[in-house]
Design a protein around this motif. Structure first.
Motif, short mmCIF file in Angstrom:
data_model
loop_
_atom_site.label_atom_id
_atom_site.label_comp_id
_atom_site.label_asym_id
_atom_site.label_seq_id
_atom_site.Cartn_x
_atom_site.Cartn_y
_atom_site.Cartn_z
N VAL A 1 0.87 -1.18 0.00
CA VAL A 1 0.00 0.00 0.00
C VAL A 1 0.91 1.23 0.00
N PRO A 2 0.74 2.14 -0.94
CA PRO A 2 1.60 3.32 -0.93
C PRO A 2 1.41 4.08 0.37
N PRO A 3 2.49 4.46 1.03
CA PRO A 3 2.36 5.13 2.32
C PRO A 3 1.46 6.35 2.26
N SER A 4 1.51 7.05 1.14
CA SER A 4 0.66 8.24 1.03
C SER A 4 -0.81 7.86 1.00
N GLY A 5 -1.09 6.58 0.84
CA GLY A 5 -2.47 6.14 0.84
C GLY A 5 -2.98 5.76 2.22
N ILE A 6 -2.15 6.00 3.23
CA ILE A 6 -2.54 5.66 4.59
C ILE A 6 -2.76 6.93 5.39
N LEU A 7 -3.91 7.04 6.01
CA LEU A 7 -4.20 8.20 6.86
C LEU A 7 -4.26 7.72 8.30
N LEU A 8 -3.37 8.25 9.11
CA LEU A 8 -3.29 7.84 10.50
C LEU A 8 -3.71 9.01 11.37
N VAL A 9 -4.86 8.91 11.99
CA VAL A 9 -5.35 10.02 12.79
C VAL A 9 -5.11 9.75 14.26
N THR A 10 -4.40 10.64 14.91
CA THR A 10 -4.09 10.44 16.32
C THR A 10 -4.58 11.63 17.12
N PHE A 11 -4.32 11.58 18.40
CA PHE A 11 -4.88 12.61 19.26
C PHE A 11 -3.96 13.81 19.39
N THR A 12 -2.66 13.56 19.40
CA THR A 12 -1.72 14.67 19.44
C THR A 12 -0.73 14.51 18.29
N ASN A 13 -0.18 15.62 17.89
CA ASN A 13 0.82 15.56 16.84
C ASN A 13 2.04 14.77 17.27
N LYS A 14 2.31 14.85 18.57
CA LYS A 14 3.45 14.13 19.09
C LYS A 14 3.24 12.62 18.92
N ALA A 15 2.04 12.17 19.24
CA ALA A 15 1.73 10.75 19.09
C ALA A 15 1.89 10.33 17.63
N ALA A 16 1.44 11.18 16.72
CA ALA A 16 1.54 10.85 15.30
C ALA A 16 3.00 10.70 14.89
N ARG A 17 3.80 11.66 15.33
CA ARG A 17 5.21 11.61 14.97
C ARG A 17 5.87 10.35 15.52
N GLU A 18 5.54 10.05 16.79
CA GLU A 18 6.14 8.87 17.40
C GLU A 18 5.76 7.60 16.67
N MET A 19 4.46 7.51 16.33
CA MET A 19 4.01 6.30 15.66
C MET A 19 4.66 6.15 14.29
N LEU A 20 4.71 7.24 13.55
CA LEU A 20 5.32 7.15 12.23
C LEU A 20 6.80 6.83 12.31
N SER A 21 7.46 7.38 13.33
CA SER A 21 8.89 7.09 13.39
C SER A 21 9.12 5.64 13.81
N ARG A 22 8.20 5.09 14.58
CA ARG A 22 8.32 3.66 14.90
C ARG A 22 8.13 2.81 13.66
N VAL A 23 7.21 3.23 12.82
CA VAL A 23 7.02 2.49 11.57
C VAL A 23 8.29 2.57 10.74
N GLU A 24 8.87 3.76 10.71
CA GLU A 24 10.09 3.94 9.94
C GLU A 24 11.21 3.02 10.43
N ARG A 25 11.34 2.95 11.75
CA ARG A 25 12.37 2.08 12.30
C ARG A 25 12.09 0.61 11.96
N LEU A 26 10.83 0.27 12.08
CA LEU A 26 10.41 -1.10 11.82
C LEU A 26 10.74 -1.51 10.39
N LEU A 27 10.56 -0.59 9.47
CA LEU A 27 10.78 -0.90 8.06
C LEU A 27 12.17 -0.49 7.60
N SER A 28 12.94 0.07 8.54
CA SER A 28 14.27 0.58 8.19
C SER A 28 14.23 1.51 6.99
N ILE A 29 13.34 2.47 7.04
CA ILE A 29 13.29 3.46 5.98
C ILE A 29 13.39 4.85 6.60
#
Length: 671
Positions: free
Chosen positions: A70-98
């Motif tokens: 799934v193209p990443p731009s096709g995923i919308l992740l709605v969180t409660f704080t911007n900080k949470a969003a950043r943290e979640m996305l960076s965890r995904v990045e680490r997980l995928l090593s990108i």
DNA sequence: CGCGGAGACCTTTTT
DNA sequence: GGTCTCCGCG
């Protein structure tokens, strides 16, 4: 269809290992969570208890989607704080090593802003619109109250109350009359006035080219409903939508999500009804309760294993929340063993309570960053801050005044706000009034002179309109105007100058002189402004910078030990949502303070001494959130005596009902 | 008309 | 503590 999730998982891994982090996958997620992660498209509701690893599950779900192509731009992740969003996305990045997922992630407001900037022309605004904060909206309301002389015959509610009513109406998608009838019955005779104010400030905001927080969502919905092409575009773009903290979404937000989900119906929401603590702001847990009505084919998962707290802490939280009538029944089980009983501590005074907390922090078998003090109201932290400072314990306050909402920060930002959006009367006046010799009246007359020039800075000759002013005002206006001219100099494209450069220009102008002259705490103000400039260097455009200022809450930490890595966290319970610490202190568990009794309710018909049950249930959920932040140790404290307003003596105080209603086996006591 | 000082009042939670 | 309002002076 039933799946044996572990089999699916193994099969999946054998084909496509998650880089070298695949192992983590197996270790961290249990079978139920894996089933959620591997669920094939379609609507999915996850009702998960505290400490169940909701975030982790979402992170892995996003990672898996990306890996599945799934193209990443096709995923919308709605969180409660911007900080949470950043943290979640960076965890995904680490997980995928990108380096970057490219997924859209952020709060509803953030995402709304991103979309609106592109299309707001369709709704009659310009895309350099200002985002108004609560204070700005309050000002608009009070201007309306003055304009219509609503204060003359009777006591009109405070602007903040009016603002809250308008906000609730927007977020719950109902009329103002319904809100007043349901939540503010004592204001029933003011409905006409409220409507008048609402209409007035709606017009006003259009004129200012400004949107408040609610407008961002309201206009996003309007945009998607009214413009088929725009809606189609985003429905097709976002192939998968994931919403965290779904229990705290408003009707309006749920509507937006439902629209964006479109025909593909790839939606996954995660939430815990027991942790819904934002009803006062329009959170509507009909959203989560009614999810399966709107999506009858939804897969529903309950995550009831708690990986965070010891069983003793969970038992206390469970037995407390059981008293709430409105809830999904969940029985949380800990994986971590029994642990120590939570401790209820009676202190004589507020100061003694602060002393107790400080003492236990020092003797605790945990790093300072593994300890938090969580309270109901900001002012509950006052004595604790003083005590920690006195003992030299480094701490960090995460609640209270936000950095960007401080007066002097907003002062200097108002220059940029105005340059970015020359229709922003509020910013114009705010900036101008900073100069000596300019007050309300002068600012207003200069504004009307300015608007005659059709909102164009370079076309206005400074001298043209200053003739009637005093000589002092004349000089200051020339200074002010010269600065604006400089800032806007690039003409057509304001965005071509860096925000940090612009801030430097303001500082280098006569403004700094005025500041030196006007403020005794000049030095610390200057320091803050330098921090702001430092922060601003990461933004390339003015619009982007100002949006970030408005939408991201960074709190000021008056705490000690800025440089220390290990600091105790002091936070409101609301802001502690989703977080965890080894040791948690909850002070001020005092009758009337937590749960809060709103004494300001001027409803004559409200003779019941008790708080209405909806409100008390929300407070209890808040207590539940506080308790379930603790991993190992939970200290609940209250003061026996509090200073009594109006008398010299201290008043004897009862402990909070949340403590009194606990069975004695759930805790131990300590003096 | 601007501005500073004094006193009163009030404090829920926030994107 | 912070903000709002009133008042008197320049």
């Amino acid at each position: 269809m039933t799946l044996k999730s572990n089999d699916v998982y193994r099969e999946y891994l054998s084909k496509e290992p998650l880089n070298d982090r695949g192992v983590e996958f197996e270790k961290e997620l249990n079978e139920e969570q894996l089933r959620v992660v591997f669920s094939e498209g379609g609507p999915c509701l996850v009702i998960a208890g505290a400490g169940s690893g909701k975030t982790r599950t979402l992170v892995y779900r996003v990672a898996k989607l990306v890996q599945d192509g799934v193209p990443p731009s096709g995923i919308l992740l709605v969180t409660f704080t911007n900080k949470a969003a950043r943290e979640m996305l960076s965890r995904v990045e680490r997980l995928l090593s990108i380096d970057e997922t490219g997924a859209w992630g952020g709060t509803f407001h953030h995402i709304a802003n991103l979309i609106l900037r592109r299309h707001i022309g369709l709704l009659g605004f310009r895309n350099n619109y200002t985002i108004l904060d609560e204070e700005d909206r309050g000002d608009l309301v009070s201007m309306a109250i003055t304009e219509f002389s609503l204060n003359e015959n009777r006591r009109f509610p405070k602007p903040a109350t009016v603002s809250a009513i308008l906000s609730l109406a927007a977020n719950l998608s109902v009329g103002i009359d319904r809100i007043v009838a349901d939540r503010f019955p004592f204001m029933a005779d003011l409905i006409d006035d409220l409507m008048l104010i609402h209409e007035h400030i709606t017009e006003r905001k259009l004129k200012l080219n400004a949107l408040d927080f609610d407008d961002l969502l309201l206009f996003l919905k309007r945009l998607l409903v009214e413009h088929d092409d725009v809606r189609t575009h985003y429905v097709q773009l976002f192939r998968h939508i994931l919403v965290d903290e779904y229990q705290d979404t408003s009707k309006l937000q749920a509507d937006v999500v439902d629209i964006l989900v479109g025909g593909q119906r790839n939606i996954m929401v995660v939430g815990d009804d027991a942790q819904s603590i934002y009803a006062f702001r329009g959170a509507n847990y009909e959203n989560i309760l009614g999810f399966t009505d709107r999506y009858p084919d939804a897969a529903v998962y309950k995550l009831q294993t708690n990986y965070r707290s010891t069983q003793s802490i969970l038992d206390l939280a469970n037995v407390s929340i059981m008293r709430n009538k409105k809830q999904y029944l969940k029985q949380l089980t800990a994986t971590r063993g029994t642990g120590d009983l939570p401790v209820i501590v009676r202190c004589a005074s507020t100061e003694e309570q602060a002393g107790f907390i400080a003492k236990h922090i020092l003797s605790a078998d945990a790093g300072l960053d593994e300890i938090a003090v969580l309270y109901r109201s900001h002012y509950h932290s006052m004595e604790i801050q003083m005590e920690l400072t006195r003992r030299g314990i480094p701490y960090e306050v995460r609640s209270g005044v936000r950095f960007f909402e401080q007066a002097h920060i907003k002062d200097i930002l108002s220059f940029l706000r105005f340059v970015n959006n020359p229709k922003d009367e509020l910013a114009f006046k705010r900036a101008l009034k900073l100069y000596p010799g300019i007050g309300m009246k002068t600012a207003a007359s200069l504004w009307s002179a300015f608007t005659m020039q059709e909102y164009r800075i370079p076309s206005l000759g400074a001298d043209g309109i200053v003739q009637e002013l005093s000589s002092r005002a004349k000089k200051t206006f020339r200074d002010f105007y010269g600065l604006l001219f400089l800032l806007a100099e690039t003409g057509a494209d304001v965005g071509s100058k860096l925000p940090s450069d612009m801030l430097m220009m303001i500082l280098k102008s006569e403004y700094e002189e005025y500041m030196k002259f006007t403020y005794t705490n000049f030095e610390s103000r200057l320091e803050d402004i330098k921090q702001l400039i430092n922060y601003s260097t990461r933004f390339k455009t003015l619009t982007e910078f100002l949006s970030e200022m408005a939408l991201v809450a960074v709190t000021v930490s008056p705490g000690t030990g800025e440089s220390e890595k290990e600091r105790v966290v002091l936070s409101s319970i609301h802001q502690a949502k989703g977080l965890e610490w080894k040791i948690v202190f909850v002070p001020w568990l005092v009758d009337g303070k937590f749960p809060v009794i709103r004494s300001g309710r001027n409803d004559p018909s409200d003779a019941t001494p008790d708080i209405d049950s909806d409100a008390i249930e929300e407070e209890r959920r808040l207590f539940y959130v506080a308790a379930t932040r603790a991993k190992d140790r939970l200290y609940l404290s209250y003061q026996g005596w509090l200073p009594d307003k109006g008398s010299y003596r201290n008043a004897l105080i009862k402990p909070s009902r949340f403590l009194r209603e606990l069975p004695s086996y759930a805790y131990e006591t300590q003096e």
